[in-house]
Design a protein around this motif. Structure first.
Motif, PDB file in Angstrom:
ATOM      1  N   PHE A 122      80.750 -46.157  56.827  1.00 11.29           N
ATOM      2  CA  PHE A 122      80.157 -44.899  57.280  1.00 11.29           C
ATOM      3  C   PHE A 122      79.262 -45.211  58.471  1.00 11.29           C
ATOM      4  O   PHE A 122      78.297 -45.955  58.334  1.00 11.29           O
ATOM      5  CB  PHE A 122      79.318 -44.264  56.169  1.00 11.29           C
ATOM      6  N   ARG A 123      79.587 -44.633  59.624  1.00 12.09           N
ATOM      7  CA  ARG A 123      78.774 -44.857  60.826  1.00 12.09           C
ATOM      8  C   ARG A 123      77.989 -43.594  61.146  1.00 12.09           C
ATOM      9  O   ARG A 123      78.561 -42.528  61.351  1.00 12.09           O
ATOM     10  CB  ARG A 123      79.630 -45.229  62.025  1.00 12.09           C
ATOM     11  N   GLY A 124      76.668 -43.728  61.159  1.00 14.81           N
ATOM     12  CA  GLY A 124      75.782 -42.635  61.529  1.00 14.81           C
ATOM     13  C   GLY A 124      75.213 -42.883  62.911  1.00 14.81           C
ATOM     14  O   GLY A 124      74.970 -44.022  63.294  1.00 14.81           O
ATOM     15  N   LYS A 125      75.006 -41.811  63.645  1.00  9.26           N
ATOM     16  CA  LYS A 125      74.506 -41.907  65.012  1.00  9.26           C
ATOM     17  C   LYS A 125      73.468 -40.819  65.246  1.00  9.26           C
ATOM     18  O   LYS A 125      73.664 -39.676  64.840  1.00  9.26           O
ATOM     19  CB  LYS A 125      75.658 -41.751  66.001  1.00  9.26           C
ATOM     20  N   ILE A 126      72.381 -41.181  65.920  1.00  6.87           N
ATOM     21  CA  ILE A 126      71.386 -40.198  66.339  1.00  6.87           C
ATOM     22  C   ILE A 126      71.965 -39.418  67.512  1.00  6.87           C
ATOM     23  O   ILE A 126      72.390 -39.999  68.509  1.00  6.87           O
ATOM     24  CB  ILE A 126      70.068 -40.879  66.760  1.00  6.87           C
ATOM     25  N   VAL A 127      72.009 -38.110  67.375  1.00  2.41           N
ATOM     26  CA  VAL A 127      72.451 -37.241  68.469  1.00  2.41           C
ATOM     27  C   VAL A 127      71.238 -36.860  69.309  1.00  2.41           C
ATOM     28  O   VAL A 127      71.264 -36.934  70.532  1.00  2.41           O
ATOM     29  CB  VAL A 127      73.179 -35.988  67.929  1.00  2.41           C
ATOM     30  N   SER A 128      70.155 -36.439  68.636  1.00  4.18           N
ATOM     31  CA  SER A 128      68.894 -36.170  69.326  1.00  4.18           C
ATOM     32  C   SER A 128      67.771 -36.272  68.306  1.00  4.18           C
ATOM     33  O   SER A 128      67.955 -35.990  67.117  1.00  4.18           O
ATOM     34  CB  SER A 128      68.903 -34.796  69.993  1.00  4.18           C
ATOM     35  N   ALA A 129      66.615 -36.706  68.776  1.00  4.11           N
ATOM     36  CA  ALA A 129      65.441 -36.819  67.912  1.00  4.11           C
ATOM     37  C   ALA A 129      64.284 -36.104  68.585  1.00  4.11           C
ATOM     38  O   ALA A 129      63.750 -36.572  69.585  1.00  4.11           O
ATOM     39  CB  ALA A 129      65.098 -38.288  67.665  1.00  4.11           C
ATOM     40  N   GLY A 130      63.951 -34.941  68.047  1.00  3.38           N
ATOM     41  CA  GLY A 130      62.841 -34.175  68.575  1.00  3.38           C
ATOM     42  C   GLY A 130      61.588 -34.407  67.770  1.00  3.38           C
ATOM     43  O   GLY A 130      61.543 -35.253  66.878  1.00  3.38           O
ATOM     44  N   ARG A 131      60.565 -33.641  68.073  1.00  4.20           N
ATOM     45  CA  ARG A 131      59.283 -33.802  67.409  1.00  4.20           C
ATOM     46  C   ARG A 131      59.365 -33.451  65.925  1.00  4.20           C
ATOM     47  O   ARG A 131      58.719 -34.085  65.096  1.00  4.20           O
ATOM     48  CB  ARG A 131      58.235 -32.929  68.096  1.00  4.20           C
ATOM     49  N   THR A 132      60.186 -32.451  65.554  1.00  2.00           N
ATOM     50  CA  THR A 132      60.244 -32.040  64.152  1.00  2.00           C
ATOM     51  C   THR A 132      61.588 -32.283  63.483  1.00  2.00           C
ATOM     52  O   THR A 132      61.639 -32.431  62.270  1.00  2.00           O
ATOM     53  CB  THR A 132      59.903 -30.543  63.988  1.00  2.00           C
ATOM     54  N   MET A 133      62.660 -32.315  64.254  1.00  2.36           N
ATOM     55  CA  MET A 133      63.990 -32.454  63.665  1.00  2.36           C
ATOM     56  C   MET A 133      64.792 -33.547  64.357  1.00  2.36           C
ATOM     57  O   MET A 133      64.685 -33.749  65.567  1.00  2.36           O
ATOM     58  CB  MET A 133      64.786 -31.141  63.780  1.00  2.36           C
ATOM     59  N   ILE A 134      65.594 -34.234  63.542  1.00  2.00           N
ATOM     60  CA  ILE A 134      66.504 -35.263  64.034  1.00  2.00           C
ATOM     61  C   ILE A 134      67.918 -34.764  63.755  1.00  2.00           C
ATOM     62  O   ILE A 134      68.216 -34.346  62.634  1.00  2.00           O
ATOM     63  CB  ILE A 134      66.286 -36.616  63.317  1.00  2.00           C
ATOM     64  N   HIS A 135      68.756 -34.789  64.766  1.00  2.00           N
ATOM     65  CA  HIS A 135      70.159 -34.400  64.613  1.00  2.00           C
ATOM     66  C   HIS A 135      70.994 -35.674  64.631  1.00  2.00           C
ATOM     67  O   HIS A 135      70.829 -36.515  65.519  1.00  2.00           O
ATOM     68  CB  HIS A 135      70.588 -33.453  65.743  1.00  2.00           C
ATOM     69  N   ALA A 136      71.879 -35.811  63.650  1.00  3.24           N
ATOM     70  CA  ALA A 136      72.721 -37.005  63.534  1.00  3.24           C
ATOM     71  C   ALA A 136      74.172 -36.586  63.289  1.00  3.24           C
ATOM     72  O   ALA A 136      74.448 -35.469  62.845  1.00  3.24           O
ATOM     73  CB  ALA A 136      72.229 -37.886  62.387  1.00  3.24           C
ATOM     74  N   SER A 137      75.073 -37.511  63.576  1.00  2.00           N
ATOM     75  CA  SER A 137      76.489 -37.301  63.286  1.00  2.00           C
ATOM     76  C   SER A 137      77.003 -38.519  62.549  1.00  2.00           C
ATOM     77  O   SER A 137      76.347 -39.568  62.512  1.00  2.00           O
ATOM     78  CB  SER A 137      77.286 -37.079  64.574  1.00  2.00           C
ATOM     79  N   MET A 138      78.183 -38.384  61.926  1.00  4.05           N
ATOM     80  CA  MET A 138      78.756 -39.527  61.200  1.00  4.05           C
ATOM     81  C   MET A 138      80.272 -39.421  61.140  1.00  4.05           C
ATOM     82  O   MET A 138      80.850 -38.351  61.277  1.00  4.05           O
ATOM     83  CB  MET A 138      78.180 -39.639  59.784  1.00  4.05           C
ATOM     84  N   THR A 139      80.876 -40.585  60.964  1.00  5.55           N
ATOM     85  CA  THR A 139      82.312 -40.721  60.725  1.00  5.55           C
ATOM     86  C   THR A 139      82.485 -41.817  59.688  1.00  5.55           C
ATOM     87  O   THR A 139      81.746 -42.805  59.692  1.00  5.55           O
ATOM     88  CB  THR A 139      83.064 -41.127  62.018  1.00  5.55           C
ATOM     89  N   ALA A 140      83.471 -41.656  58.804  1.00  8.01           N
ATOM     90  CA  ALA A 140      83.762 -42.673  57.786  1.00  8.01           C
ATOM     91  C   ALA A 140      85.243 -43.011  57.803  1.00  8.01           C
ATOM     92  O   ALA A 140      86.079 -42.150  58.106  1.00  8.01           O
ATOM     93  CB  ALA A 140      83.351 -42.174  56.407  1.00  8.01           C
ATOM     94  N   TRP A 141      85.557 -44.255  57.453  1.00  9.77           N
ATOM     95  CA  TRP A 141      86.940 -44.715  57.400  1.00  9.77           C
ATOM     96  C   TRP A 141      87.050 -45.860  56.399  1.00  9.77           C
ATOM     97  O   TRP A 141      86.044 -46.423  55.969  1.00  9.77           O
ATOM     98  CB  TRP A 141      87.415 -45.158  58.786  1.00  9.77           C
TER      99      TRP A 141
END
Length: 164
Positions: A122-141
Motif C-alpha cells: 500500500f503506497r500512500g502519498k501526501i497530495v497537500s498539507a495545509g494548516r488544518t487538513m492533510i490530503h493524501a492518496s493511495m494505491t495498493a497491489w
C-alpha cells in the motif's frame, strides 16, 4: 506578525517534518506504536516497505492472514479500507510530526481481490498539507504486480497541530 501568530495558533513553520536523516527511524517508531499489542493495527501488522522523502510517499507491506478474509475467501473490504487508512494516516502523521492525524473522510475504489498468503503493498502519498487538513492518496497491489492495482483511494486527515 501573522493573524495565526497573534492568536497563538501554529504556523506552517511550526510544523516541521523530521529531518531526512532521521526519517526511517521515525517511521519505524511510528509503525512500532501501531503494532502495539492488542490494538486493531497490531493485527494487521504493517511493515515498512519503502519511503521516498522527496515525493512524500510511504509504502507499507501487509501479509494476508486467514482472519482477514470474508465468506468468499478474499480480503474483507473493511480490512482493505483499514489498510488504506493506515498508510495514508501514517504518512500524514509523519509529515505533520504528529502522533495521530484523525481521518476526516476516505474514498476507496475496490478493483481486485486478494486472498490468503498474498503480500500486499500500500503506497500512500501526501497530495497537500495545509494548516488544518492533510490530503493524501493511495494505491495498493500484490507484491510483484504493481501494474494491477487492487484498490485506489484518497483521504482527508485532520492536523491536530491546528488546534494548539
Amino acid at each position: 506578525e501573522t493573524k495565526f501568530e497573534s492568536k497563538g495558533l501554529p504556523t506552517m513553520s511550526d510544523m516541521q517534518t523530521p529531518a531526512r536523516e532521521t526519517c526511517v527511524a521515525a517511521l519505524q517508531e511510528k509503525l512500532a506504536a501501531l503494532r502495539a499489542e492488542g490494538t486493531f493495527d497490531s493485527f494487521m501488522n504493517p511493515q515498512l516497505a519503502d519511503f521516498d522523502y522527496d515525493n512524500q510517499e510511504l509504502t507499507l507491506r501487509f501479509e494476508v492472514k486467514p482472519w482477514m478474509l470474508n465468506v468468499l475467501g478474499i480480503v474483507h473490504g473493511g480490512l482493505y479500507a483499514s489498510m488504506a487508512d493506515c498508510v495514508m494516516g501514517s504518512i500524514s502523521c509523519f509529515w505533520t510530526n504528529s502522533p495521530i492525524t484523525p481521518s476526516v473522510s476516505l474514498q476507496i475504489s475496490f478493483l481486485r481481490p486478494a486472498k490468503e498468503g498474498d503480500v500486499l503493498l500500500f503506497r500512500g502519498k501526501i497530495v497537500s498539507a495545509g494548516r488544518t487538513m492533510i490530503h493524501a492518496s493511495m494505491t495498493a497491489w500484490k507484491e510483484g504486480v504493481p501494474e494491477k492495482p487492487l484498490l485506489t483511494g484518497s483521504g482527508v486527515f485532520f492536523n491536530p497541530h491546528s488546534k494548539q
